[in-house]
Design a protein around this motif. Structure first.
Motif, PDB file in Angstrom:
ATOM      1  N   GLN A  42       0.844  -1.236  -0.130  1.00 17.58           N
ATOM      2  CA  GLN A  42      -0.028  -0.188  -0.086  1.00 17.58           C
ATOM      3  C   GLN A  42       0.726   1.285   0.004  1.00 17.58           C
ATOM      4  O   GLN A  42       1.988   1.296   0.734  1.00 17.58           O
ATOM      5  N   GLY A  43       0.352   2.284  -0.600  1.00 15.95           N
ATOM      6  CA  GLY A  43       1.024   3.613  -0.516  1.00 15.95           C
ATOM      7  C   GLY A  43       0.611   4.266   0.779  1.00 15.95           C
ATOM      8  O   GLY A  43      -0.082   3.946   1.576  1.00 15.95           O
ATOM      9  N   PRO A  44       1.474   5.292   1.126  1.00 14.59           N
ATOM     10  CA  PRO A  44       1.441   5.994   2.375  1.00 14.59           C
ATOM     11  C   PRO A  44       0.050   6.354   2.643  1.00 14.59           C
ATOM     12  O   PRO A  44      -0.453   6.459   3.919  1.00 14.59           O
ATOM     13  N   ARG A  61      -2.033   3.570   3.592  1.00 13.48           N
ATOM     14  CA  ARG A  61      -1.933   3.083   5.003  1.00 13.48           C
ATOM     15  C   ARG A  61      -2.497   4.090   6.070  1.00 13.48           C
ATOM     16  O   ARG A  61      -3.036   3.559   7.045  1.00 13.48           O
ATOM     17  N   TYR A  62      -2.396   5.303   5.600  1.00 14.32           N
ATOM     18  CA  TYR A  62      -2.931   6.141   6.656  1.00 14.32           C
ATOM     19  C   TYR A  62      -4.204   6.157   6.780  1.00 14.32           C
ATOM     20  O   TYR A  62      -5.070   6.369   7.878  1.00 14.32           O
ATOM     21  N   ARG A  63      -5.130   6.010   5.722  1.00 12.85           N
ATOM     22  CA  ARG A  63      -6.356   5.844   5.617  1.00 12.85           C
ATOM     23  C   ARG A  63      -6.943   4.588   6.387  1.00 12.85           C
ATOM     24  O   ARG A  63      -7.795   4.614   7.353  1.00 12.85           O
ATOM     25  N   GLU A  64      -6.070   3.309   6.404  1.00 11.60           N
ATOM     26  CA  GLU A  64      -6.498   2.294   6.985  1.00 11.60           C
ATOM     27  C   GLU A  64      -6.526   2.612   8.567  1.00 11.60           C
ATOM     28  O   GLU A  64      -6.986   1.994   9.419  1.00 11.60           O
ATOM     29  N   GLN A  65      -5.117   3.079   8.850  1.00 10.00           N
ATOM     30  CA  GLN A  65      -4.823   3.416  10.255  1.00 10.00           C
ATOM     31  C   GLN A  65      -5.701   4.304  10.786  1.00 10.00           C
ATOM     32  O   GLN A  65      -6.198   3.965  12.100  1.00 10.00           O
TER      33      GLN A  65
END
Length: 241
Positions: free
Chosen positions: A6-8, A11-15
């Motif tokens: 995944q792109g940053p 990953r931020y969205r999922e976090q």
């Protein structure tokens, strides 16, 4: 591996979605579904309301995610219990007791999550269609326990109805085959498996549901002892050794 690809931004969205769900679960634990409020979650996280809606479009959307997660976690607990029973070469009766104990442990360990998936969490709420398969994954490990049972006359009407269900819904046969492969081509065995799983679910939902809701307080008995007795009677009804 998937996370690494995944792109940053992804990953931020999922976090962030994970953090939102964690805050939501704390609200559920503190005050039930009535306490669940997207605006309060946003405030706790330091987000604006519009920002939070980029991750969950509505409270129902958030409930969908929480319910899916709860079913998946419950299914994981049941799969682990079934694997432990298989490794220990337990008898069908022992396996049934082990599965019931695992279900109870998961439910009373997180009663707010258990109550979320048992019944409609809020008036008018409609769970997403894929929760059916998730619910079946929770009950699936019970199916092989009953497939070789010898049902007593008292439960034979349930077995007969399960046989009719198998004939009317091909998807049910696929569910049985996924957990009790030896019963897949034997309608009688599949009907026994389904009847046993259905009755086990009813026993569990009754006893565990009352315990999770705090209804056994002051009644002078152990909820675990009660469930053990109920499951023992179910094992007797199917002649499990």
């Amino acid at each position: 591996m998937a996370e690494a690809q995944q792109g940053p931004r992804a990953r931020y969205r999922e976090q962030t979605r994970t953090e939102i769900k964690e805050v939501a679960l704390r609200q559920l634990a503190e005050g039930g579904v009535a306490a669940l409020a997207l605006t309060r979650i946003a405030k706790d996280m330091g987000l604006s309301g519009p920002a939070l809606y980029r991750y969950f479009a509505s409270r129902d959307d958030l409930l969908h995610a929480l319910i899916r997660d709860a079913y998946d976690d419950a299914a994981t607990a049941m799969e682990a219990a079934a694997a432990r029973s298989a490794a220990a070469s337990q008898s069908p009766r022992e396996r049934l007791h082990a599965l019931a104990a695992a279900y109870r442990a998961w439910a009373v360990g997180a009663p707010h999550r258990y109550l979320l998936i048992q019944g409609a969490p809020v008036p008018g709420y409609v769970a997403p269609a894929d929760t059916l398969d998730r619910a079946r994954a929770v009950l699936g490990p019970f199916l092989p326990v009953f497939a070789d049972g010898t049902p007593a006359s008292g439960v034979s009407p349930v077995v007969a109805q399960m046989a009719a269900w198998l004939g009317a819904d091909a998807g049910v046969g696929g569910w049985v085959a996924g957990y009790a492969a030896d019963a897949a081509d034997d309608t009688d065995a599949a009907a026994r498996a389904l009847a046993g799983a259905l009755l086990a679910w009813a026993q569990l939902h009754g006893s565990v549901g009352l315990e999770a809701a705090g209804q056994f307080a002051g009644m002078g008995h152990s909820a675990g002892t009660l469930l053990d007795a109920q499951i023992g009677m179910l094992a007797d009804a199917f002649g499990l050794g």
